[in-house]
Design an enzyme around this catalytic site. Structure first.
Site, mmCIF file in Angstrom:
data_model
loop_
_atom_site.group_PDB
_atom_site.id
_atom_site.type_symbol
_atom_site.label_atom_id
_atom_site.label_comp_id
_atom_site.label_asym_id
_atom_site.label_seq_id
_atom_site.Cartn_x
_atom_site.Cartn_y
_atom_site.Cartn_z
ATOM 1 N N GLU A 247 1.106 -1.314 -0.191
ATOM 2 C CA GLU A 247 0.101 -0.135 -0.016
ATOM 3 C C GLU A 247 0.947 1.376 0.038
ATOM 4 O OE1 GLU A 247 -3.152 0.148 -0.042
ATOM 5 O OE2 GLU A 247 -3.619 -2.107 0.442
ATOM 6 N N CYS A 281 -2.599 9.599 2.316
ATOM 7 C CA CYS A 281 -2.086 8.788 1.012
ATOM 8 C C CYS A 281 -3.089 8.992 0.107
ATOM 9 C CB CYS A 281 -1.890 7.440 1.367
ATOM 10 S SG CYS A 281 -3.373 6.423 2.453
HETATM 11 P P1 NDP Z 1 8.382 5.088 4.409
HETATM 12 O O1 NDP Z 1 8.187 4.351 3.073
HETATM 13 O O2 NDP Z 1 9.383 5.791 4.804
HETATM 14 O O3 NDP Z 1 8.327 4.054 5.639
HETATM 15 C C1 NDP Z 1 7.321 2.935 5.799
HETATM 16 C C2 NDP Z 1 7.613 2.025 6.808
HETATM 17 O O4 NDP Z 1 8.698 1.232 6.163
HETATM 18 C C3 NDP Z 1 7.928 2.736 8.174
HETATM 19 O O5 NDP Z 1 7.875 1.848 9.406
HETATM 20 C C4 NDP Z 1 9.720 2.373 8.065
HETATM 21 O O6 NDP Z 1 10.371 2.310 9.029
HETATM 22 C C5 NDP Z 1 9.900 1.102 7.223
HETATM 23 N N1 NDP Z 1 10.891 1.014 6.486
HETATM 24 C C6 NDP Z 1 11.925 1.574 6.066
HETATM 25 N N2 NDP Z 1 12.942 1.298 5.258
HETATM 26 C C7 NDP Z 1 12.847 -0.223 5.575
HETATM 27 C C8 NDP Z 1 13.449 -1.383 4.748
HETATM 28 N N3 NDP Z 1 14.260 -1.434 4.213
HETATM 29 N N4 NDP Z 1 12.697 -2.592 5.057
HETATM 30 C C9 NDP Z 1 11.642 -2.722 5.787
HETATM 31 N N5 NDP Z 1 10.816 -1.600 6.325
HETATM 32 C C10 NDP Z 1 11.501 -0.450 6.136
HETATM 33 O O7 NDP Z 1 6.872 5.807 4.508
HETATM 34 P P2 NDP Z 1 6.544 6.866 5.546
HETATM 35 O O8 NDP Z 1 6.484 6.155 7.012
HETATM 36 O O9 NDP Z 1 7.201 8.135 5.260
HETATM 37 O O10 NDP Z 1 4.986 6.963 5.198
HETATM 38 C C11 NDP Z 1 4.467 8.094 4.158
HETATM 39 C C12 NDP Z 1 4.144 7.150 2.941
HETATM 40 O O11 NDP Z 1 3.060 6.244 3.106
HETATM 41 C C13 NDP Z 1 3.653 8.075 1.702
HETATM 42 O O12 NDP Z 1 4.022 7.849 0.619
HETATM 43 C C14 NDP Z 1 2.146 7.723 1.905
HETATM 44 O O13 NDP Z 1 1.380 8.042 0.787
HETATM 45 C C15 NDP Z 1 1.881 6.216 2.001
HETATM 46 N N6 NDP Z 1 0.862 5.781 2.730
HETATM 47 C C16 NDP Z 1 -0.072 4.937 1.886
HETATM 48 C C17 NDP Z 1 -1.162 4.493 2.568
HETATM 49 C C18 NDP Z 1 -2.026 3.507 1.871
HETATM 50 O O14 NDP Z 1 -2.741 2.636 2.508
HETATM 51 N N7 NDP Z 1 -1.716 3.365 0.533
HETATM 52 C C19 NDP Z 1 -1.676 5.027 3.797
HETATM 53 C C20 NDP Z 1 -0.632 5.887 4.601
HETATM 54 C C21 NDP Z 1 0.577 6.275 3.989
HETATM 55 P P3 NDP Z 1 11.149 3.723 9.631
HETATM 56 O O15 NDP Z 1 9.888 4.706 9.674
HETATM 57 O O16 NDP Z 1 11.615 3.329 11.001
HETATM 58 O O17 NDP Z 1 12.027 4.317 8.656
#
Ligand code: NDP
Length: 499
Positions: A247, A281
């Site tokens: 997502e 999002c």
């Molecule tokens: P990120 O992609 O930066 O992070 C998402 C999660 O992935 C965090 O928990 C992060 O940890 C973790 N993560 C980071 N690197 C890795 C890795 N290499 N392997 C596994 N996990 C990892 O997104 P954001 O938190 O900045 O969220 C914003 C984004 O989410 C926007 O693009 C938004 O549109 C999208 N979004 C989509 C939704 C949907 O349902 N389609 C709903 C809500 C948001 P850490 O934070 O510790 O780096």
């Protein structure tokens, strides 16, 4: 049992820690362990035991216990909302709303799991009419959920509630910006699981998430976050062929038809674009309004957007992630540099950590403000000559998450032409609040579905069973078959399918 600020059982040594901050003030609101690969593997191993126990309870007992969890969440709504507000900075009523929606989804998932996933008979077809055929959807085991910070309850609960209702255990890695919300959520479940590790939280940074993807006992990863991180998650999951639900973000369009209720459309555009400081999002990022009504619509949008204030006690809160402020600034500057006209705010509206509303009209379609996810309170409004052009532009980005259509007569007709996973007609983001509707995107917005019946099935594997009720007179799947038998079968096929 939930993972808390203490090291997970079975893991020696004191783990490194990190702090979560209130983005409104920079104050430290919590300290959490950085769970390393061993700690994550230990959590997943414990979850495997819990998953077996949970699956063995069956649908009615799981439904009863999830109902108890639902009640516990309602009792704790204010406490949980406070944690959400502390870690994201959003107004407390926005945090409460997030919880209300999550509770509604939990209720739906728990009540419908048996109907959607329980064994059902299917017709065996003419050639196999001697078989009793059935399908059942069995739990995967342990589901790893990786979540973002913008809706730290609602978004991950779209996976967690459905995965649990389907009979799985969950290990959840919240964003490093909202670890306290994850821990509080898991704690709220503790009283209904007899001390089992049914829903654990592992905290840390990207590497903790990567460890969750790598853990041998993980049956599926449900990831919500950016497209760039999704690709890394998929690469890691590919090592073990672990399936994923993805997502990601969006660049959601709104189309305003000539016959639309303009007051309602403008209100929806401003709420969809500015609420939660635009960090949604499925928020509205681009509006395509028909020329015939553009002036009136823009005037209404501007009138509403001008009244909004960002701030600790404002209409919406701060940017939760410091890094996002630069993205918003870049998009505002690019839109204006290419000839867009600022109707509300401008570059000066973008301050660390609060951004005032910005509305820019007539922005070239190749501006980053139109092509990339902004994730901030910036609304681009462009005029189009007709609906066909609005649809063409709406479909022109690589994303395809949600969309909004305001039209009295052509809502559904326009919706079917949009390349995206969800459409709200004469409302905004409404699809996310309907538990029976699947939620997810296409293209750069990801694949797979949470919510609804599809969301329940996403956390299971279908098992097909064909039970022979009586032998057929013509046996063709035996080395003892005769050419007469094959001839008879071909005769039946010619009669049934050859004409
Ligand atoms: P990120 O992609 O930066 O992070 C998402 C999660 O992935 C965090 O928990 C992060 O940890 C973790 N993560 C980071 N690197 C890795 C890795 N290499 N392997 C596994 N996990 C990892 O997104 P954001 O938190 O900045 O969220 C914003 C984004 O989410 C926007 O693009 C938004 O549109 C999208 N979004 C989509 C939704 C949907 O349902 N389609 C709903 C809500 C948001 P850490 O934070 O510790 O780096």
């Amino acid at each position: 049992m939930t993972a808390t600020d203490t090291p997970l059982p079975g893991v020696s040594g004191t783990p490194a820690t990190f702090e979560s901050l209130d983005p409104r003030t920079g104050d430290v609101v919590g300290t959490h362990p950085v769970h390393d690969a061993d700690a994550v593997a230990a959590a997943v191993a414990r979850a495997e035991d819990a998953a077996q126990w949970w699956a063995s309870l069956g649908f009615p007992e799981r439904r009863r216990r999830l109902g108890e969890w639902r009640k516990a969440l309602v009792r704790r709504i204010d406490d949980l909302a406070r944690v959400v507000t502390e870690e994201t900075g959003k107004p407390i009523d926005d945090a409460r709303l997030e919880l209300v929606l999550a509770i509604d989804h939990l209720d739906w998932a728990a009540k419908h799991a048996e109907r959607v996933l329980g064994r059902r008979m299917v017709l065996p077809g003419a050639l196999m009419s001697n078989q009793a055929a059935s399908v059942t959807y069995v739990p995967i085991g342990v589901v790893g959920v990786i979540g973002p910070w913008n809706y730290p309850v609602f978004t991950p609960m779209g996976s967690i509630a459905y995965a649990l209702a389907a009979g799985n255990a969950v290990v959840f890695k919240p964003s490093e910006l909202t670890p306290g919300v994850g821990v509080a959520l898991a704690d709220s479940l503790a009283e209904i699981v007899d001390g089992r590790a049914l829903f654990q939280v592992v905290t840390g940074f990207g590497e903790t998430g990567a460890s969750l993807c790598r853990a041998p006992g993980i049956g599926k990863i449900s990831f919500t976050g950016s497209t760039a991180t999704a690709k890394r998650v998929m690469a890691t999951c590919a090592e073990r062929l672990t399936p994923v639900v993805i997502e990601c973000g969006g660049k959601d369009p709104m189309i305003v038809d000539a016959d639309a209720d303009l007051a309602a459309a403008a209100d929806a555009a401003v709420w969809g674009g500015m609420s939660n400081a635009g960090q949604t999002c499925v928020g509205v990022e681009r509006v395509y309004v028909l020329d015939a009504v553009a002036e009136e619509f823009i005037a209404k949008v501007v009138g509403t957007a001008r009244t909004l204030r960002s701030g600790s006690t404002g209409d919406y809160g701060p940017m939760t992630s410091p890094a996002q402020v630069d993205v918003v600034r870049r998009h505002v500057e690019d839109a204006l540099g290419r000839g867009g006209r600022a109707m509300v705010g401008g570059p000066e509206s973008v301050q660390q950590q609060f951004i005032e509303p910005v509305v820019i009209v007539d922005v070239p379609e190749d501006s980053t403000a139109v092509t990339e996810e902004t994730f901030g309170p910036l609304l681009v409004v462009n005029r189009v000559p007709d609906v066909a052009e609005a649809v063409r532009r709406a479909n022109a980005t690589g994303y395809g998450l949600g969309a909004t259509v305001f039209s009295k007569n052509r809502g559904e007709e326009i919706a079917t032409q949009l390349r995206c996973g969800m459409v709200a007609i004469n409302g905004v983001i409404s699809f996310a609040g309907v538990p029976s509707l699947p939620f997810g995107g296409v293209g750069d917005s990801g694949f797979g579905r949470i919510h609804g019946a599809d969301g329940l099935r996403e956390f299971t594997r279908p098992q097909a069973v064909a039970r022979q009720r009586f032998p057929l007179p013509i046996a063709v799947t035996s080395f003892r078959r005769s050419s007469r038998g094959m001839k008879a079968l071909l005769g039946v096929v010619r009669l049934r399918y050859g004409r």
